[in-house]
Design an enzyme around this catalytic site. Structure first.
Site, PDB file in Angstrom:
ATOM      1  N   ASP A 478       0.868  -1.226   0.168  1.00 34.39           N
ATOM      2  CA  ASP A 478      -0.192  -0.096   0.012  1.00 34.39           C
ATOM      3  C   ASP A 478       0.838   1.071   0.087  1.00 34.39           C
ATOM      4  OD1 ASP A 478      -2.351   1.322   0.054  1.00 34.39           O
ATOM      5  OD2 ASP A 478      -3.110   0.343   1.606  1.00 34.39           O
ATOM      6  N   ASP A 548     -10.596   1.661  -3.066  1.00 34.38           N
ATOM      7  CA  ASP A 548     -11.272   1.635  -1.813  1.00 34.38           C
ATOM      8  C   ASP A 548     -12.882   1.427  -1.884  1.00 34.38           C
ATOM      9  OD1 ASP A 548      -8.838   1.023  -0.575  1.00 34.38           O
ATOM     10  OD2 ASP A 548      -9.001   2.830   0.681  1.00 34.38           O
TER      11      ASP A 548
HETATM   12  C1  GLA Z   1      -5.895   1.907   2.271  1.00 30.68           C
HETATM   13  C2  GLA Z   1      -6.102   0.612   1.421  1.00 30.68           C
HETATM   14  C3  GLA Z   1      -7.343  -0.173   2.041  1.00 30.68           C
HETATM   15  C4  GLA Z   1      -6.595  -0.599   3.228  1.00 30.68           C
HETATM   16  C5  GLA Z   1      -6.193   0.472   4.310  1.00 30.68           C
HETATM   17  C6  GLA Z   1      -5.442   0.103   5.385  1.00 30.68           C
HETATM   18  O1  GLA Z   1      -6.777   2.585   2.432  1.00 30.68           O
HETATM   19  O2  GLA Z   1      -6.693   1.079  -0.044  1.00 30.68           O
HETATM   20  O3  GLA Z   1      -7.535  -1.175   1.153  1.00 30.68           O
HETATM   21  O4  GLA Z   1      -5.749  -1.662   3.284  1.00 30.68           O
HETATM   22  O5  GLA Z   1      -5.343   1.284   3.388  1.00 30.68           O
HETATM   23  O6  GLA Z   1      -5.201   0.980   6.186  1.00 30.68           O
END
Ligand code: GLA
Length: 751
Positions: A478, A548
């Site tokens: 990420d 997300d």
């Molecule tokens: C980001 C990612 C999510 C999740 C969060 C965790 O927003 O896109 O899918 O992994 O971080 O903190």
């Protein structure tokens, strides 16, 4: 195939031709890019303007070439100061402070093989023969060298380009911009299509007529960004999914990018792409060179759909690589929306057990497992398992999960650090910030300074530690903030303009080392969802978490946006719970699955909170997906209808067809339900017209299911009438409740 006929260079793919020639003055004049044509010899007078320099206040190139205006000429690269007033390809500042350049032809070299861009990711030949051409130019006054390279991927109808400046002078120069490709058209009537958005809102298509002036699509987030993806299209006149001339352009790059479409007063249209010149400058000492990222270009005379399928083939065969390139991706269950930061070993094992019993193949432990990470204000950088969650260590927990017959994956965010972390306390100088100036934080975290080799080495070592600490087969990588307060302590003041690009290069070095060291691991890129979905990342990580936003209706729109430039096989998509955590919307389970199945399928919910009926549905979905996964993964994708809007009159229709056209899956998705609507049509695409196909809403073509046997041409042109969206109306006292946002999947097989 590449041919040189006198002064003419002709680059042919199976169905397209790209041509340019060297003018008497030594400039590279762009002549043609489009449907494949034949040149018998180098006489291209039929393509020349046949008119003199337009009168008025245009400047002519030189006394010897009074008839040439660089403003008017279509070129392979433009520069400043000799008459071209359009957006420039290259911008250099020489030691005397001047910036005029005039790059003239020196020579060329033909070869075979895909690019090698010295630290930048690039396409690979994938076992096919790739012909290449490098043309060398020199600035007529200073001798500064510029190389333009072209690579022909004949089977995908793709030509890629890259450029390189070599400081062949005895003093340093400053490079203010170097584009990757430039496409000039002598005429206009183009529409630029960009894909913009933000967090939970990625990839919305914009159609911008290039009528006059300039339109810029770019990112300055430090990443390719969710604000504006580097993939763009240019269509000519009227185009749709099946008709019209459409060009697609993308960049194999993950940092700040720039695409500019411009129409001049002479009716000429230019599109350029490359590294964003904003916030960029590079000092080139004598002998230094600078390479611009690879630009990917394709053309299709059969609309957006044809263009997309060229790009899909290219990404599948020439961008993805390694053990996972062709391998079907596991169905996973991810802990994020099920637990967020509220983790315990008991919960983790419970989720993994449920995942295994539903038929999932991989359990992914998302954020919250390390340091004291009970919220997002701390512990990024402290990559050791939290002992409160794992009293017997991570490996012991993973072994228990592996014993359930399911693989294990884990989340990391290696490029970041929280100020509240042991890493920051030990190395406060390792971050990107401006000493003495308040930092604008993003998600309570800072960027590690990846321009520094010591920081890159630390990340490689720390991540190697995590990846080998347990039986880990998948990593979600990420990256959750945009750049701010850009400054590296490791670079002198005159080189601060290099930070963004050096960061990208540093990241590539880290990804290269780790993917080579752990070739069996399936890496998934993520940047707050789709904040860094680009071909650069895909050269290392074969899949990306698209957004997300897991709401099926929003997701349909987002995934459709991606599908213009990226194949289904690289975007992961999850079924989540309702009401949806991002939108609060309630959509049927069938719809959530239908949309997510047109991606790399996962679930992001707590099965413990579902009813028996829902669990049975999920079990069936996963079993169906596994049976049809190869069609989604390797198939050719077709869009139809409009992309899913809430109150759309027409349903969104997608079809994916296996390469041999013997199997296909279709989807109809509606926004708000319509009263008193009796029928919808589903029209397939991409099938063999003369073949007989069986079509059913049942993946196993059960007896008793709605089923037809129809010729391919009828299925594609007439379509089938379906009653799947009929709802809310009394029919013989029966009310069929198909709610808003209904979706239907159609399974098709050749008889
Ligand atoms: C980001 C990612 C999510 C999740 C969060 C965790 O927003 O896109 O899918 O992994 O971080 O903190």
């Amino acid at each position: 195939m590449i041919r040189k006929l006198d002064d003419l260079f002709v680059l042919n793919t199976d169905a397209t031709t790209y041509a340019f020639r060297v003018t008497n003055g030594g400039h590279l004049k762009h002549l043609y890019y489009g449907k494949r044509i034949t040149f018998d010899n180098g006489d291209v007078s039929f393509l020349e303007e046949g008119r003199e320099l337009p009168p008025g206040n245009t400047s002519y190139y030189s006394d010897a070439h009074r008839h040439i205006s660089l403003e008017y000429l279509c070129t392979e690269m433009s520069s400043r100061g000799k008459g071209d007033l359009g957006e420039t390809f290259i911008d250099v500042t020489f030691p005397d402070g001047t910036g005029t350049t005039d790059f003239l032809y020196e020579g060329y070299e033909l070869g075979t093989g895909s690019p090698n861009l010295d630290g930048l990711p690039s396409s690979h030949d994938g076992g096919a023969k790739v012909e290449n051409l490098t043309v060398t130019l020199k600035d007529s006054h200073t001798g500064l060298t510029l190389e333009l390279s072209y690579f022909v991927y004949a089977d995908c109808d793709v030509i890629t380009r890259s450029s390189r400046v070599v400081n062949s002078l005895s003093e340093s120069v400053v490079l203010n911009r170097l584009m990757s490709s430039q496409l000039d058209f002598a005429d206009g009537d183009f529409t630029l299509h960009t894909f913009t958005g933000g967090w939970v809102n990625e990839m919305h298509r914009n159609d911008i007529p290039v009528t006059s002036g300039k339109y810029i699509n770019s990112s300055i987030t430090g990443t390719s960004s969710n604000r504006a993806n580097p993939f763009v299209m240019l269509s000519k006149g009227i185009a749709d999914e099946e008709h019209g001339d459409v060009y697609g352009l993308n960049l194999v790059y993950s940092g700040n990018h720039f695409e500019c479409a411009e129409k001049t007063i002479h009716g000429k249209t230019r599109i350029l792409n490359g590294i964003n010149p904003e916030g960029f400058s590079f000092v080139l000492e004598p002998g230094d060179s600078f390479i611009a990222p690879e630009s990917v270009m394709t053309f299709s005379p059969i609309g957006y759909g044809g263009m997309s399928r060229n790009m899909h083939r290219f990404v599948g065969h020439h961008i993805l690589r390694g053990q996972w390139e062709e391998r079907p991706r596991p169905v996973l269950l991810n802990s994020w929306e099920a637990c967020y930061f509220d983790l315990s070993e008991e919960k983790i094992l419970g989720l993994a057990q449920q995942a295994a019993s539903l038929g999932a193949e991989l359990f992914v432990l998302d954020d919250g497992w390390f340091g004291q990470r009970t919220e997002d204000t701390r512990s990024l950088g402290d990559w050791h398992p939290n002992p409160d969650i794992f009293p017997e260590g991570l490996a012991s927990c993973v072994n228990k999960i592996r014993d359930m017959g399911i693989d294990f994956g884990i989340w990391v965010e290696p490029e970041m650090v929280n100020v509240d972390s042991d890493l920051y306390r030990a190395h406060p100088d390792w971050v990107i910030d401006i000493p003495g100036r308040e930092h604008s934080e993003g998600r309570n975290q800072r960027l590690l300074d990846l321009t520094r080799t010591d920081v890159q080495d630390y990340i490689i070592e720390a991540m190697s530690g995590v990846f080998s600490s347990a039986d880990i087969s998948y990593i979600k990588w990420d990256m959750n903030r945009v750049f701010s307060d850009v400054h590296s302590r490791a670079l002198p003041p005159e080189r601060q303009g290099e930070v963004y690009h050096r960061y990208a290069l540093g990241l590539y070095r880290v990804m290269d080392a780790l993917t080579k060291k752990f070739p069996h691991i399936l890496f998934e890129g993520c940047a707050s969802g789709g904040g860094r979905t680009d071909l650069g990342m895909l050269c290392y990580f074969p899949q990306i978490w698209g957004s997300d936003n897991t709401d099926a209706i929003c997701r349909a729109d987002i995934q459709e946006g991606y599908s213009y430039g990226y194949p289904l096989s690289v975007i992961s998509a999850h079924v989540s719970t309702v009401p949806n955590h991002q939108t609060g919307r309630i959509t049927p389970m069938e719809t959530r699955y239908a949309v997510a199945s047109f991606g790399l399928l996962g679930y992001e919910l707590d099965p413990g909170k579902l009813s028996e009926e829902e669990l049975t549905q999920i079990k069936e979905q996963i079993a169906t997906y596994k049976e049809w996964r190869d069609v989604y993964f390797h198939g050719e994708f077709y869009r139809a209808g409009s992309s899913a809007g809430l109150a759309n009159a027409e349903p969104t229709t997608w079809t994916v067809v296996s390469p041999d056209k013997s199997r296909a899956i279709g989807m109809n998705l509606q926004g708000l339900g319509k009263p008193y609507s009796h029928f919808e049509f589903y029209k397939a695409a991409g099938l063999k017209p003369g073949s007989l196909y069986e079509i059913s809403t049942s993946p196993s073509f059960d007896e008793g299911s709605e089923k037809y046997i129809v010729r391919g041409d009828a299925l594609m042109n007439a379509g089938i009438r379906t009653r799947t969206f009929l709802h809310g109306t009394h029919i013989n006292d029966e009310i069929r409740h198909y709610p808003d946002f209904a979706a239907t999947l159609f399974y098709i097989r050749e008889r």
